[in-house]
Design a protein around this motif. Structure first.
Motif, short mmCIF file in Angstrom:
data_model
loop_
_atom_site.label_atom_id
_atom_site.label_comp_id
_atom_site.label_asym_id
_atom_site.label_seq_id
_atom_site.Cartn_x
_atom_site.Cartn_y
_atom_site.Cartn_z
N ARG A 67 0.77 -1.36 -0.02
CA ARG A 67 0.16 0.04 0.05
C ARG A 67 0.68 1.36 -0.10
O ARG A 67 0.25 2.30 -0.48
CB ARG A 67 -0.78 0.03 1.23
N GLN A 68 2.07 1.07 0.34
CA GLN A 68 2.92 2.19 0.62
C GLN A 68 3.86 2.52 -0.64
O GLN A 68 4.88 3.23 -0.39
CB GLN A 68 3.60 2.41 1.78
N SER A 69 3.83 1.81 -1.65
CA SER A 69 4.99 1.59 -2.58
C SER A 69 4.31 2.06 -3.90
O SER A 69 3.21 1.78 -4.18
CB SER A 69 5.78 0.34 -2.59
N ASP A 70 5.38 2.32 -4.75
CA ASP A 70 4.78 2.90 -6.15
C ASP A 70 5.13 1.87 -7.27
O ASP A 70 4.47 1.81 -8.27
CB ASP A 70 5.43 4.17 -6.59
N LEU A 71 6.30 1.26 -6.85
CA LEU A 71 6.87 0.40 -8.02
C LEU A 71 7.04 -0.76 -7.60
O LEU A 71 7.47 -1.15 -6.63
CB LEU A 71 8.21 1.19 -8.39
N ILE A 72 6.84 -1.84 -8.46
CA ILE A 72 7.14 -3.23 -8.16
C ILE A 72 7.97 -3.65 -9.02
O ILE A 72 7.85 -3.77 -10.17
CB ILE A 72 5.93 -4.20 -8.30
N ILE A 73 9.17 -4.01 -8.52
CA ILE A 73 10.29 -4.61 -9.50
C ILE A 73 10.18 -6.29 -9.30
O ILE A 73 10.64 -6.74 -8.24
CB ILE A 73 11.56 -4.23 -9.10
N VAL A 74 9.58 -6.73 -10.43
CA VAL A 74 9.61 -8.28 -10.23
C VAL A 74 10.92 -8.84 -10.54
O VAL A 74 11.37 -8.93 -11.87
CB VAL A 74 8.60 -8.70 -11.28
N MET A 93 -1.51 -2.47 -4.54
CA MET A 93 -0.88 -1.53 -4.63
C MET A 93 -1.76 -0.32 -4.96
O MET A 93 -2.94 -0.38 -5.86
CB MET A 93 0.37 -1.43 -5.56
N ALA A 94 -1.74 1.02 -4.45
CA ALA A 94 -2.40 2.22 -4.92
C ALA A 94 -1.88 2.73 -6.04
O ALA A 94 -0.64 2.89 -6.19
CB ALA A 94 -2.53 3.18 -3.62
N SER A 95 -2.68 3.24 -7.06
CA SER A 95 -2.16 3.76 -8.03
C SER A 95 -1.96 5.39 -7.75
O SER A 95 -2.51 5.63 -6.96
CB SER A 95 -3.23 3.79 -9.23
N PRO A 96 -0.82 5.84 -8.56
CA PRO A 96 -0.22 5.26 -9.59
C PRO A 96 0.87 4.35 -9.11
O PRO A 96 1.73 4.75 -8.32
CB PRO A 96 0.43 6.85 -10.12
N LYS A 97 1.01 3.24 -10.11
CA LYS A 97 1.77 2.29 -9.71
C LYS A 97 2.45 1.84 -11.09
O LYS A 97 1.81 2.13 -12.15
CB LYS A 97 1.23 0.89 -9.07
N TRP A 98 3.61 1.33 -11.10
CA TRP A 98 4.22 0.84 -12.17
C TRP A 98 4.97 -0.34 -11.97
O TRP A 98 5.32 -0.79 -10.84
CB TRP A 98 5.43 1.97 -12.63
N VAL A 99 5.32 -1.00 -13.03
CA VAL A 99 5.81 -2.48 -12.91
C VAL A 99 7.10 -2.40 -13.69
O VAL A 99 7.19 -1.99 -14.92
CB VAL A 99 4.93 -3.57 -13.48
N LEU A 100 8.38 -2.81 -13.12
CA LEU A 100 9.46 -3.32 -13.91
C LEU A 100 9.71 -4.61 -13.85
O LEU A 100 10.10 -4.90 -12.80
CB LEU A 100 10.42 -2.24 -13.45
#
Lengths: 163, 180, 424
Positions: A67-74, A93-100
């Motif tokens: 809930r507190q992060s913006d980016l998920i690095i898989v 995850m709350a938007s805005p969120k990005w996936v790398l």
């Protein structure tokens, strides 16, 4: 479009467009979710170490809570048992969120073309940037993060709100 | 008081003398000894090897299951290999049991070596060997609702065709990309 | 405005424990009976948690903060490596073995390469053995540095993490000089190593050997006498020697209980008998002893590498048996047999007899054993890796009960589990 102009004098006011300001703030300190799965996680930890420093991008703080992060690095191979967990984390995850998607296994299944590995995490969550490598060098990961920053700078705020 | 340590016995001769009906065969390759054991007697053989003085095989290194499909030249389709190590005498030994295709089951050795607990669960999970008397025989590496036993030779690898530029459109039709 | 009186809360003595609302029936044999009535709390320490040991899921049954039972759930990183190797030839399978225990990739390579050499009867020249020893000990240093960094970080000492990863960069640079890859080198292959030492490897190694021992002293200064560290680790997670042997534990986790078993000394491989080194043993079998054993092993690894560098023999870096090992590229222009061998070995690969072997090495975690069964053809029939982390996670369910959750984090760190190693 934004034209950054500064007023002379003691006020020091900068005028810009809303898009640029918001996107600058978003890329300034993107907090990644602490999500390392396999070997790529070790390279991600090396990137956060002192040699290839990630905190110059504002990313030294890995939040454990989605809930507190913006980016998920898989980082690492996503197996069929782990796939629902990844989806649940992404949904939390709350938007805005990005996936790398870091590494070959997360991007396309990598070396493993078999029953147990999901062939690319984009079968489960939508990915913004793919970083290739097995595992990618820290410089490659930083290049991926900077590419993500460029992509974010091109976004229009109103589109992401209406999405 | 000095500890009396018995000098090492030959495991093959000792087990053939103590349990002659259980040992079916002996095989040696690259100075590794394999005892082929009857499946129902594995617990007696294991206890004998662990407890008798002069043998003391107290460490279970590994339990591996092998599938001999489609070859028919072995006494059964499946085999389970127990790799033992004696800490006192610094020797290794392998016990092998052959199991039939229709009912691959063998008694568990968990009460002899507690290390066998998870190793047998893995053999059950991946190869489908049933261990009679195991305290908790569930899948360990695969999800609970997985069907089939992947490491059997007739289970497919699950290979997906890699996407190149010439088959990109075809594969993209079937590949499930995630939506937001 | 009237205030309604607050209702009197029920006192704990009178309240009946309510039956649990979730589905606990399937756990009936695995957790204690107090969980069935809801007296103890079932907590899921899920696959995603801040401890950087990988995707391990623990189902904890808690009485307050004390653990009553602990059920590990692994498999979130199960990649099917063993089945994938059955579809590849022996030489190509080496790349897959790298990725099992990803903190010590050369150890996995070594276990597999030794099994192939035993199966096919392949020789390994003396120089290759010495280079293998150097690489294996550097891998041990690498792995122990990550262990130290993450373990200390879990217990609160965050700066040790950054120091350890700074040291790791030197070793990773050396690996890159050797093989072009920082981590997954696939450098140790059946018959020897992939290519000879480059010119700048030995100078880098010598400067690292001069620089590193003072750093180990730094880590000890930070942690070994630190009262907080000692408080958190002494007396926690005690493993008795007989219990450890019965549970199948191996490596530093078993040596900390006092069991003197190191495969490098008991069944030496790759020339380890020539080097003079000690095997550190612990006394109490608790978390602190496991920490001390591993830090001492760092020093012993430095000693072994120094001796190996001093006595490095000249000669071929890989076996010259052309039925199994490809010729060097330079020979292709000169000899027709080299071209034929090259073609056959890269397309079909060599064949191994229809027999089984088991070879074990001492990895930083414990005993990695490789069981290899050939078919007589070019692909293996079955390869099974016995990995120490799998056994150690199973042993956690016996070690953890009776401790607090904060101790459990220390225990998991001290047993040094790597989920890629456990799930393969």
């Amino acid at each position: 479009m934004g034209v950054i102009s500064s007023k002379m004098g003691n006020l020091g006011v900068v005028t810009t467009s809303l898009d640029e300001a918001v996107n600058w703030a978003r890329t300034g300190a993107m907090w990644p979710l602490l999500f390392g799965l396999a070997c790529c996680a070790i390279e991600m930890m090396s990137t956060q170490g002192s040699n290839y420093d990630l905190s110059r991008f504002g990313m030294e703080l890995n939040r454990a809570s989605p809930r507190q992060s913006d980016l998920i690095i898989v980082a690492g191979r996503v197996t069929r048992k782990m796939a629902p967990v990844v989806r649940q984390l992404y949904d939390q995850m709350a938007s805005p969120k990005w996936v790398l998607s870091m590494g070959d296994c997360a991007s396309c299944g990598g070396v493993y073309n078999n029953y147990a590995v999901v062939q690319g995490v984009d079968e489960i969550i939508p990915v913004d940037v793919y970083v290739a490598g097995c595992p990618p060098r820290p410089e490659q990961l930083i290049h991926g993060i900077l590419t993500l920053h460029e992509k974010i700078r091109g976004e229009r705020v109103l589109e992401t709100i209406n999405n | 008081m000095t500890l009396q340590i018995r000098s090492a016995l030959d495991p093959v001769a000792a087990s053939k003398e103590a349990l002659p009906d259980s040992i079916l065969d002996v095989h040696t390759f690259r100075d590794e000894t394999t005892l082929i054991v009857k499946a129902d007697d594995i617990v007696q053989v294991a206890r004998f090897l662990r407890d008798s003085k002069g043998l003391v095989y107290n460490f279970l290194s590994d339990i591996s299951a092998v599938d001999y499909y489609p070859d028919n030249d072995r006494p059964g389709r499946f085999a389970v290999c127990y790799h033992l190590y004696s800490m006192l005498y610094n020797r290794r030994l392998r016990l092998k049991v052959f199991l039939q295709e229709d009912d691959p089951s063998v008694p568990t050795v968990t009460q002899v070596w507690p290390a066998a607990n998870w190793l047998e669960r893995e053999a059950f999970d991946l190869m489908g060997i049933d261990f009679k008397g195991h305290p908790d025989l569930r899948r360990v590496l695969l999800p609970e609702d997985w069907e089939g036993h992947p490491l059997r030779r007739d289970y497919p690898l699950g290979y997906e065709t890699p996407m190149f530029s010439f088959n990109k459109d075809e594969i993209n039709k079937f590949k499930p990309y995630a939506k937001e | 405005m009237t205030m309604t009186p607050a209702p009197t809360p029920p006192t704990l003595g009178e309240r009946e424990p309510e039956p649990w609302q979730g589905q606990v029936e399937e756990l009936r044999g695995l957790v204690s009976d107090r969980a069935m009535t809801g007296e103890t709390l079932l907590l899921n320490l899920g696959p995603h948690h801040p401890s950087t040991h990988g995707v391990l899921r623990l189902l904890l049954e808690l009485d307050g903060e004390e653990i009553v039972s602990c059920i590990p759930d692994v498999g979130y990183l199960h990649t099917g490596i063993e089945k994938n190797i059955e579809a590849k030839t022996y030489e190509k399978a080496v790349t897959l073995t790298d990725r099992m225990d990803y903190l010590a990739p050369m150890s996995n390579n070594m276990a597999f390469a030794m099994a192939v050499e035993k199966l096919t009867g392949l020789d390994v020249p003396a120089r290759a053995q010495a280079i293998r020893v150097i690489c294996l000990e550097l891998t041990r240093i690498n792995s122990h540095l990550v262990w130290l960094g993450t373990h200390a970080m879990d217990l609160g000492a965050m700066s040790v993490f950054l120091y350890c990863f700074r040291e790791r960069e030197f070793v990773l640079d050396m690996f890159e000089t050797l093989s072009g890859q920082r981590m997954m080198t696939s450098y140790i292959r059946p018959g020897g190593v992939w290519r000879d030492l480059t010119d700048d490897f030995l100078p880098q190694l010598n400067s690292f050997l001069d620089y590193f021992p003072t750093k180990i002293d730094d880590y000890e200064t930070l942690l070994s006498g630190n009262p907080i560290f000692i408080d958190r680790t002494q007396g926690i997670g005690v493993v008795e020697p007989e219990e450890g042997i019965a549970l199948g534990m191996s490596g530093p986790s078993l040596r900390a209980s006092g069991v003197n078993w190191d495969i490098r000394k008991s069944t030496p491989y790759s020339g380890y008998e020539q080097y003079d080194f000690n095997v550190p043993l612990g006394e109490h079998g608790d978390v602190y002893d496991r920490y001390l054993v591993r830090v001492q092993e760092l020093r012993e690894s430095i000693k072994i590498i120094q001796q190996a560098v001093k006595t490095l023999p000249a000669g071929p870096f890989r076996s010259t048996n052309r039925k199994y090992v490809v010729p060097p590229r330079a020979e292709l222009g000169q000899s027709m047999e080299a071209v034929i061998h090259w073609f056959k070995l890269w397309t079909e690969g060599f064949s191994a007899p229809d027999e089984e072997v088991y070879s074990a090495i001492e990895s930083p975690r414990g005993e990695i054993g490789c069981y290899l069964h050939g078919t007589g053809g070019n692909k293996p029939r079955r390869v099974h890796f016995k990995t120490p982390s799998f056994i150690h996670i199973a042993a956690l369910s016996k070690i953890a009960p009776g401790h607090l959750i904060a101790d459990l984090i220390g225990i998991i760190g001290s047993v040094d589990v790597v989920l890629g190693d456990s799930d393969r």
